[in-house]
Design a protein around this motif. Structure first.
Motif, PDB file in Angstrom:
ATOM      1  N   ASN A 175       0.831  -1.207   0.000  1.00  0.00           N
ATOM      2  CA  ASN A 175       0.000   0.000   0.000  1.00  0.00           C
ATOM      3  C   ASN A 175       0.863   1.253   0.000  1.00  0.00           C
ATOM      4  O   ASN A 175       0.525   2.265  -0.625  1.00  0.00           O
ATOM      5  CB  ASN A 175      -0.933   0.006   1.214  1.00  0.00           C
ATOM      6  CG  ASN A 175      -1.993   1.094   1.106  1.00  0.00           C
ATOM      7  OD1 ASN A 175      -2.435   1.441   0.012  1.00  0.00           O
ATOM      8  ND2 ASN A 175      -2.401   1.643   2.238  1.00  0.00           N
ATOM      9  N   GLU A 176       2.001   1.172   0.673  1.00  0.00           N
ATOM     10  CA  GLU A 176       2.909   2.318   0.710  1.00  0.00           C
ATOM     11  C   GLU A 176       3.435   2.643  -0.695  1.00  0.00           C
ATOM     12  O   GLU A 176       3.471   3.795  -1.114  1.00  0.00           O
ATOM     13  CB  GLU A 176       4.080   2.031   1.652  1.00  0.00           C
ATOM     14  CG  GLU A 176       5.034   3.216   1.802  1.00  0.00           C
ATOM     15  CD  GLU A 176       6.181   2.915   2.748  1.00  0.00           C
ATOM     16  OE1 GLU A 176       7.096   3.755   2.843  1.00  0.00           O
ATOM     17  OE2 GLU A 176       6.175   1.845   3.381  1.00  0.00           O
ATOM     18  N   THR A 177       3.842   1.592  -1.443  1.00  0.00           N
ATOM     19  CA  THR A 177       4.328   1.787  -2.812  1.00  0.00           C
ATOM     20  C   THR A 177       3.227   2.352  -3.694  1.00  0.00           C
ATOM     21  O   THR A 177       3.453   3.288  -4.469  1.00  0.00           O
ATOM     22  CB  THR A 177       4.822   0.444  -3.398  1.00  0.00           C
ATOM     23  OG1 THR A 177       5.892  -0.046  -2.600  1.00  0.00           O
ATOM     24  CG2 THR A 177       5.310   0.619  -4.831  1.00  0.00           C
ATOM     25  N   TYR A 178       2.010   1.779  -3.579  1.00  0.00           N
ATOM     26  CA  TYR A 178       0.903   2.254  -4.406  1.00  0.00           C
ATOM     27  C   TYR A 178       0.538   3.702  -4.083  1.00  0.00           C
ATOM     28  O   TYR A 178       0.315   4.512  -4.994  1.00  0.00           O
ATOM     29  CB  TYR A 178      -0.325   1.363  -4.231  1.00  0.00           C
ATOM     30  CG  TYR A 178      -1.554   2.001  -4.824  1.00  0.00           C
ATOM     31  CD1 TYR A 178      -1.646   2.194  -6.200  1.00  0.00           C
ATOM     32  CD2 TYR A 178      -2.582   2.478  -4.022  1.00  0.00           C
ATOM     33  CE1 TYR A 178      -2.754   2.820  -6.761  1.00  0.00           C
ATOM     34  CE2 TYR A 178      -3.678   3.099  -4.563  1.00  0.00           C
ATOM     35  CZ  TYR A 178      -3.758   3.270  -5.935  1.00  0.00           C
ATOM     36  OH  TYR A 178      -4.832   3.911  -6.480  1.00  0.00           O
ATOM     37  N   SER A 179       0.471   4.040  -2.792  1.00  0.00           N
ATOM     38  CA  SER A 179       0.079   5.405  -2.397  1.00  0.00           C
ATOM     39  C   SER A 179       1.065   6.439  -2.944  1.00  0.00           C
ATOM     40  O   SER A 179       0.668   7.496  -3.448  1.00  0.00           O
ATOM     41  CB  SER A 179       0.002   5.504  -0.867  1.00  0.00           C
ATOM     42  OG  SER A 179      -0.969   4.626  -0.364  1.00  0.00           O
ATOM     43  N   LYS A 180       2.344   6.136  -2.846  1.00  0.00           N
ATOM     44  CA  LYS A 180       3.377   7.031  -3.376  1.00  0.00           C
ATOM     45  C   LYS A 180       3.251   7.154  -4.889  1.00  0.00           C
ATOM     46  O   LYS A 180       3.329   8.251  -5.458  1.00  0.00           O
ATOM     47  CB  LYS A 180       4.756   6.486  -2.997  1.00  0.00           C
ATOM     48  CG  LYS A 180       5.921   7.399  -3.359  1.00  0.00           C
ATOM     49  CD  LYS A 180       7.231   6.779  -2.876  1.00  0.00           C
ATOM     50  CE  LYS A 180       8.416   7.666  -3.252  1.00  0.00           C
ATOM     51  NZ  LYS A 180       9.709   7.045  -2.820  1.00  0.00           N
ATOM     52  N   PHE A 181       3.039   6.020  -5.555  1.00  0.00           N
ATOM     53  CA  PHE A 181       2.864   5.981  -7.002  1.00  0.00           C
ATOM     54  C   PHE A 181       1.669   6.840  -7.427  1.00  0.00           C
ATOM     55  O   PHE A 181       1.755   7.635  -8.374  1.00  0.00           O
ATOM     56  CB  PHE A 181       2.678   4.527  -7.432  1.00  0.00           C
ATOM     57  CG  PHE A 181       2.140   4.319  -8.817  1.00  0.00           C
ATOM     58  CD1 PHE A 181       2.963   4.440  -9.929  1.00  0.00           C
ATOM     59  CD2 PHE A 181       0.811   3.966  -9.011  1.00  0.00           C
ATOM     60  CE1 PHE A 181       2.461   4.239 -11.208  1.00  0.00           C
ATOM     61  CE2 PHE A 181       0.301   3.754 -10.284  1.00  0.00           C
ATOM     62  CZ  PHE A 181       1.131   3.893 -11.384  1.00  0.00           C
ATOM     63  N   TYR A 182       0.560   6.682  -6.715  1.00  0.00           N
ATOM     64  CA  TYR A 182      -0.649   7.435  -7.078  1.00  0.00           C
ATOM     65  C   TYR A 182      -0.453   8.935  -6.868  1.00  0.00           C
ATOM     66  O   TYR A 182      -0.940   9.746  -7.681  1.00  0.00           O
ATOM     67  CB  TYR A 182      -1.841   6.928  -6.269  1.00  0.00           C
ATOM     68  CG  TYR A 182      -3.138   7.608  -6.637  1.00  0.00           C
ATOM     69  CD1 TYR A 182      -3.733   7.371  -7.875  1.00  0.00           C
ATOM     70  CD2 TYR A 182      -3.745   8.512  -5.769  1.00  0.00           C
ATOM     71  CE1 TYR A 182      -4.912   8.007  -8.228  1.00  0.00           C
ATOM     72  CE2 TYR A 182      -4.919   9.151  -6.115  1.00  0.00           C
ATOM     73  CZ  TYR A 182      -5.496   8.896  -7.354  1.00  0.00           C
ATOM     74  OH  TYR A 182      -6.655   9.542  -7.710  1.00  0.00           O
ATOM     75  N   ARG A 183       0.268   9.318  -5.827  1.00  0.00           N
ATOM     76  CA  ARG A 183       0.523  10.745  -5.594  1.00  0.00           C
ATOM     77  C   ARG A 183       1.299  11.362  -6.762  1.00  0.00           C
ATOM     78  O   ARG A 183       1.045  12.493  -7.165  1.00  0.00           O
ATOM     79  CB  ARG A 183       1.310  10.945  -4.303  1.00  0.00           C
ATOM     80  CG  ARG A 183       0.509  10.819  -3.042  1.00  0.00           C
ATOM     81  CD  ARG A 183       1.207  11.469  -1.852  1.00  0.00           C
ATOM     82  NE  ARG A 183       2.568  10.990  -1.652  1.00  0.00           N
ATOM     83  CZ  ARG A 183       2.893   9.919  -0.949  1.00  0.00           C
ATOM     84  NH1 ARG A 183       1.949   9.193  -0.375  1.00  0.00           N
ATOM     85  NH2 ARG A 183       4.166   9.574  -0.793  1.00  0.00           N
ATOM     86  N   PHE A 184       2.241  10.604  -7.305  1.00  0.00           N
ATOM     87  CA  PHE A 184       3.047  11.105  -8.413  1.00  0.00           C
ATOM     88  C   PHE A 184       2.242  11.224  -9.713  1.00  0.00           C
ATOM     89  O   PHE A 184       2.415  12.180 -10.476  1.00  0.00           O
ATOM     90  CB  PHE A 184       4.243  10.182  -8.663  1.00  0.00           C
ATOM     91  CG  PHE A 184       5.448  10.490  -7.814  1.00  0.00           C
ATOM     92  CD1 PHE A 184       6.124  11.699  -7.950  1.00  0.00           C
ATOM     93  CD2 PHE A 184       5.916   9.580  -6.877  1.00  0.00           C
ATOM     94  CE1 PHE A 184       7.231  11.988  -7.173  1.00  0.00           C
ATOM     95  CE2 PHE A 184       7.022   9.860  -6.098  1.00  0.00           C
ATOM     96  CZ  PHE A 184       7.683  11.075  -6.239  1.00  0.00           C
ATOM     97  N   PHE A 185       1.349  10.255  -9.963  1.00  0.00           N
ATOM     98  CA  PHE A 185       0.775  10.175 -11.307  1.00  0.00           C
ATOM     99  C   PHE A 185      -0.707  10.540 -11.414  1.00  0.00           C
ATOM    100  O   PHE A 185      -1.228  10.646 -12.524  1.00  0.00           O
ATOM    101  CB  PHE A 185       1.025   8.783 -11.884  1.00  0.00           C
ATOM    102  CG  PHE A 185       2.488   8.532 -12.142  1.00  0.00           C
ATOM    103  CD1 PHE A 185       3.111   9.103 -13.237  1.00  0.00           C
ATOM    104  CD2 PHE A 185       3.246   7.783 -11.251  1.00  0.00           C
ATOM    105  CE1 PHE A 185       4.468   8.914 -13.465  1.00  0.00           C
ATOM    106  CE2 PHE A 185       4.602   7.586 -11.467  1.00  0.00           C
ATOM    107  CZ  PHE A 185       5.216   8.154 -12.586  1.00  0.00           C
ATOM    108  N   SER A 186      -1.373  10.782 -10.291  1.00  0.00           N
ATOM    109  CA  SER A 186      -2.758  11.264 -10.391  1.00  0.00           C
ATOM    110  C   SER A 186      -2.838  12.619 -11.099  1.00  0.00           C
ATOM    111  O   SER A 186      -3.818  12.874 -11.828  1.00  0.00           O
ATOM    112  CB  SER A 186      -3.411  11.333  -9.007  1.00  0.00           C
ATOM    113  OG  SER A 186      -2.670  12.155  -8.129  1.00  0.00           O
ATOM    114  N   PRO A 187      -1.831  13.520 -10.958  1.00  0.00           N
ATOM    115  CA  PRO A 187      -1.899  14.784 -11.712  1.00  0.00           C
ATOM    116  C   PRO A 187      -1.874  14.598 -13.233  1.00  0.00           C
ATOM    117  O   PRO A 187      -2.209  15.526 -13.975  1.00  0.00           O
ATOM    118  CB  PRO A 187      -0.642  15.544 -11.248  1.00  0.00           C
ATOM    119  CG  PRO A 187      -0.330  14.983  -9.897  1.00  0.00           C
ATOM    120  CD  PRO A 187      -0.692  13.538  -9.997  1.00  0.00           C
TER     121      PRO A 187
END
Length: 576
Positions: free
Chosen positions: A291-303
């Protein structure tokens, strides 16, 4: 499948190969012509129905055409991975010979750029390059492939288990299982055949997730297909999302580590103009989902337009062709907290507001049933921890089943409200002072320490130093060069944090250079192999000198192209 290739041709579809240089697109008409050419060539070389033929290719048109040409003949393809890491040639050669022997392969076909590699292997081999074909004038653009009679029990291909807990095992996939699994995936992802769906995949075709999930599913569903050579993705991760943006992809697939890689190497300048809003499904599987990897990933690429609804955790294995459980497409992925003590001691899942965080990997796909078993093979009820087992229409042909027809996976997990949650591998569980410990718990703590290369921590237990009790040993790779003092501080930080967060004492930590630790062909860390290396003393961490350096790469090349072929020739001359 050949009638579907003809459909792509008749609808003027193309298959795309994306790279740093741009997009190379080939019409299905040219693909079909290539298939027919290679079918004739292979027959002339002696390949016949029933032969097992090993393939060693980068992702390319040659690989796609060779695969289907072997199907046309009735031969059985099996995929081998090329020598990717030059510092590990001996390891690669040992594994490749093992795989060739296990399937009794009659031929090895290589891409033209790998043709010298075959000289190191004990098998008849030849290379393929479609650039050598002068013309297809004998096959007009209207030329189509005839569908052939196939017995459902015939083997479509042989894929290998990942080998993360031992040697790779050959898995025979019948056509009936293949088509059942493909149809189950298409239904689970709500793909409407022949519509504007578009798939982009960088996964290698020697991996079940790449072959079935990213390649054959897209063709069967009559979707647009774009492939990326894996080495290009690893060298330049932004290629993947650039391809999704350019091709307006709706479906893609990747393991957890690739999400971390994208985040780690993120540079805003690499994603100028990238639009991910078309991506409807991003399947994530093949390894533990963090979940930590996914959350960081989503923060970067949701924009960039990436939807939270796209992330789709899945669970699959070669023994079930690929897919076993899928999360619901176009819905927010579920991460739940379970009481840690209840999981470990009572082997029961109790949902809480904190504790052990696990991602659901979804519900069983159509035609597959999942059960959780105790040590005696008895089926457990909802929310009980045990070994995951499965049975159904996608099962392989040659793996041992129990008296109820089930295949036991070797994974610990539980069913909660009908969804599957995976805890870890049975063979890799650490038993410390009577406690069952998932190595991932230790690895996640260590991975947070600055200086640790993401996705490279392996924890295992050993009685090497104390015969009467297990000690915890950690192998990891450094993110950057460090002084002796820096290495010492890194180890102390890891030991301190593991003691604080998991209440366990780490006895030894060994730090390695990048790309030094043993992995499977699909990139999974091999904890069992690491333990073997540790207990035999056949490892070199930074304290003992570099594992792979500039000079050793030249040694590896010499072995591959000079020493092993010469050794093979001398052995042959001696027999003569």
């Amino acid at each position: 499948m050949f009638s579907i290739l003809n459909w792509h041709k008749d609808n003027e579809r193309k298959i795309h190969f994306y790279s740093k240089k741009g997009v190379n697109s080939y019409s299905y008409s040219s693909l079909i012509q290539s298939i027919h050419y290679l079918e004739t060539d292979f027959k002339n070389r002696g390949i016949k129905k029933g032969d097992v033929v090993a393939l060693m290719f980068p992702t390319s048109l040659e690989l796609v055409a060779t695969f289907f040409a072997l199907w046309k003949i009735g031969a059985t393809p099996t995929f081998l991975y090329p020598p990717i890491r030059l510092g590990k040639i001996d390891f690669w050669l040992e594994k490749t010979k093992h795989c060739l022997k296990e399937v009794d392969a009659r031929f090895l076909i290589l891409h033209d750029i790998l043709k010298m590699t075959g000289n190191s292997l004990p098998i008849e081999h030849f290379s393929v390059s479609l650039k050598e074909i002068d013309s297809f004038e004998s096959y007009p653009s209207s030329f189509s492939l005839k569908e052939i009679e196939i017995n459902d029990k015939e083997i479509a291909f042989i894929q290998f288990s990942s080998g993360s807990t031992g040697s790779p095992r050959p898995i025979e996939i019948p056509f009936s299982a293949l088509y059942a699994n493909i149809k189950a995936i298409i239904k689970a992802l709500n793909i409407k055949e022949g519509t504007s769906e578009s798939c982009v995949s960088w996964l290698p075709l020697y991996h079940d997730m790449g072959l079935v999930g990213g390649f054959l599913c897209a063709i069967y569903a009559k979707a647009s297909l774009t492939l990326i050579e894996p080495s290009q993705f690893l060298a330049c991760p932004s290629l993947w999302f650039k391809a999704i943006s350019k091709m307006k992809a709706t479906v893609s697939v990747a393991p957890n580590f690739s999400l971390g890689l994208l985040s780690k190497r993120f540079k805003e300048s690499d994603y100028e103009g990238v639009d991910l809003s078309s991506l409807r499904v991003l399947m994530c599987g093949a390894e533990h989902i963090s979940n930590e990897t996914y959350s960081k990933f989503y923060r970067f690429f949701s924009p960039y337009g990436l939807s939270e609804l796209a992330f789709t955790p899945v669970y699959g294995l070669a023994e079930n062709t690929l897919a076993a459980t899928f999360s619901k497409a176009s819905s927010v992925a579920k991460a739940k907290y379970f009481d840690e003590a209840a999981l470990k001691v009572d082997k029961i899942a109790i949902a809480t507001d904190h504790g052990r965080e696990l991602f659901s990997v979804g519900f069983p796909v159509e035609g597959t049933q999942i059960e959780i078993l105790d040590d005696c093979g008895e089926s457990l009820g909802e929310a009980h921890v045990g070994e995951v087992a499965f049975f159904g229409s996608s099962m392989c042909a040659n793996v041992k089943r129990d008296s109820f027809g089930r295949i036991r996976t070797g994974d610990f997990g539980l069913l909660y409200e009908g969804e599957l949650f995976i805890l870890g591998r049975k063979k890799e569980v650490l038993i410390i002072n009577g406690r069952n410990i998932d190595p991932v718990e230790i690895e996640q703590v260590a991975s947070k320490i600055p200086g640790v290369r993401e996705g490279t921590v392996m924890a295992f237990s050993s009685t090497k130093n104390q015969k009467d009790s297990e000690e915890i040993i950690v192998f990891l790779e450094q993110a950057h060069s460090m002084s002796d003092k820096g290495l010492s501080n890194l180890k102390n930080e890891i030991k301190k944090d593991v003691l604080k967060e998991v209440a366990l004492t780490v006895s030894e930590i060994h730090v390695f250079k990048k790309s030094s630790l043993p992995r499977t062909s699909s990139g999974k860390l091999m904890r069992v192999k690491a333990k073997e290396l540790y207990e035999s003393g056949k490892y070199l961490s930074l304290e003992g000198g570099p594992v792979v350096d500039f000079f050793s790469k030249y040694i590896a090349l010499f072995k591959l192209f000079v020493f092993y072929p010469l050794k093979k020739k001398m052995a042959y001359d001696k027999r003569s």
